[in-house]
Design a protein around this motif. Structure first.
Motif, PDB file in Angstrom:
ATOM      1  N   ALA A  24       0.315  -1.431  -0.226  1.00  0.00           N
ATOM      2  CA  ALA A  24      -0.069  -0.373  -0.093  1.00  0.00           C
ATOM      3  C   ALA A  24       1.177   1.478  -0.213  1.00  0.00           C
ATOM      4  O   ALA A  24       0.286   1.994  -0.253  1.00  0.00           O
ATOM      5  N   SER A 146      -8.966   0.111  -0.180  1.00  0.00           N
ATOM      6  CA  SER A 146      -8.635  -0.871   0.317  1.00  0.00           C
ATOM      7  C   SER A 146      -9.077   0.962   1.224  1.00  0.00           C
ATOM      8  O   SER A 146      -7.862   2.160   0.910  1.00  0.00           O
ATOM      9  N   ASP A 279     -11.020  -0.692   8.015  1.00  0.00           N
ATOM     10  CA  ASP A 279     -11.184  -2.063   7.318  1.00  0.00           C
ATOM     11  C   ASP A 279     -11.990  -3.049   8.310  1.00  0.00           C
ATOM     12  O   ASP A 279     -12.510  -4.804   7.482  1.00  0.00           O
TER      13      ASP A 279
END
Length: 407
Positions: A24, A146, A279
């Motif tokens: 990420a 995400s 998340d």
């Protein structure tokens, strides 16, 4: 008969495997750093306001007018820029926006007249308005679905706000308001990197999120209300927390700058924590949790004794106010799947910056009741954010027939 050794077979098998996906951070690092530099110039406005008050003898209302100038420039144009970004997908607004933001703010401390300072701060805000929609769209393409990855981009903005007082306070104490010119070079460097990156990037590049489904304008309007309310509290604290330490707690300039740094450092932590929470427990619950925790944190900030103990609650207030920040950006793009640039322009730009439009009203409160009166007034804001958050639907819920169709 194959006589290859086991090691050779393992090497051959490994060679056929696709490379691991980028982390990420690798996907988001350019946009996170660019967001930090861009929002550095937004953070420099409240960081510099006390020094315009002390060194140039501006009143509270005039000082709040500088926040208003930054807000007008950065908020009003953003929805229109977002619409243009979604339709034409230009490659230059993010890079040029950083340049304009840095040059406008950097020059503002050099000119003596209030009208000239106000116009340069307004110009800096226009640069911020150019950056957010294009950068928000590109960052969402890199982040995919995400919330944690998107929180890295959003946290970049919080880092910029955090660095502003940490970097500006020593310079402003030493050299006065003219020290703002020291912050022009980061804008030049990052603007150049973004323009070069966007020229090399294909127009359809990036791991784009599928742009299907209906745009749900009703939930998006409620979400915008949550962001506006949150931004009123954030901008109010950002503008007056240093003055609270200076005028009500009778602390030094250094300790007052430390208070603002603690508040903004908490904002960075809260932004990252909010993405992780979303998340795990969902975006809507994370937004509601932030609204529920902000009022106790702000109340403890006002009730804590002395000038050192409240620093802890300045940090926790920053955390709780910023828990929903990255989540609201992603959630807005979930509600408007075909218009990610418009959603980013509103959630990162208009709704965030519009809190600064209330700065003159808070300035009037400060003129009458002092900075403490402003913080007491802001205690009414978190319950309203929580009440609005209770009306946010889960983005995974099937779209109702009454929602606005795609396009």
């Amino acid at each position: 008969m194959d006589t290859s050794s086991p090691a050779q077979l393992r090497d051959a098998s490994a060679a056929r495997l696709p490379p691991p996906p980028p982390t990420a951070w690798r996907r988001m690092r350019l946009w996170a750093v660019a967001h930090a530099v861009d929002d550095l110039y937004q953070g420099l406005v409240p960081a510099a306001v006390p020094y315009f008050v002390l060194d140039r003898h501006y009143g509270y209302l005039a000082a709040s007018g500088l926040t208003l100038a930054a807000t007008l420039g950065s908020s009003v144009p953003q929805p229109l820029i977002g619409l243009a970004v979604d339709r034409y997908r230009p490659s230059w607004p993010a890079g040029v926006g950083v340049l304009v933001a840095g040059i406008g703010l950097g020059l503002s401390g050099l000119l003596p007249g209030y009208p000239a300072v106000w116009c340069l701060v307004l110009l800096s805000g226009l640069g911020v308005a150019m950056f957010h929609p294009a950068a928000g769209r590109a960052a969402r393409e890199a982040a995919g679905d995400s919330a944690g990855a998107m929180s890295l981009f959003a946290a970049g903005g919080s880092v910029g706000f955090f660095l502003a007082p940490a970097l500006a306070t020593p310079a402003l104490i030493a050299w006065g308001t003219g020290a703002t010119v020291l912050f022009v070079p980061p804008a030049v460097l990052v603007g150049h990197l973004l323009l070069r990156h966007q020229r090399r990037r294909p127009a359809t590049g990036g791991a784009a999120v599928p742009r299907t489904g209906r745009d749900r304008w009703g939930p998006f309007a409620v979400l915008t209300g949550v962001e506006v309310v949150r931004s009123v509290a954030f901008f109010g604290l950002n503008t007056f927390v240093e003055l609270y330490w200076l005028r009500d707690l009778h602390a030094s300039r250094t300790l007052a700058g430390t208070a603002l740094t603690c508040f903004l450092a908490g904002g960075v932590a809260g932004t990252l924590l909010g993405g992780r929470l979303a998340d795990r427990i969902g975006a809507v619950r994370t937004v509601q949790l932030g609204g529920a925790l902000a009022l106790p944190s702000l109340a403890l900030l006002l009730l804590a004794p002395g000038s050192l103990v409240p620093l802890c609650f300045a940090a926790t207030t920053g955390i709780t106010l910023n828990l929903p920040f990255a989540v609201l950006v992603k959630l807005g793009q979930d509600y408007l799947p075909t218009r990610p640039g418009t959603a980013a322009g509103v959630t990162l730009g208009l709704a965030v910056s519009i809190g600064g439009l209330f700065a003159p009203l808070l300035g009037l409160v400060a003129d009458t009741h002092g900075p403490r009166g402003v913080l007491l007034t802001l205690c009414a804001v978190p319950p309203l954010a929580l009440a609005l958050g209770l009306f946010l639907p889960d983005p995974a819920r099937p779209t109702a027939p009454s929602d606005t169709p795609n396009g």
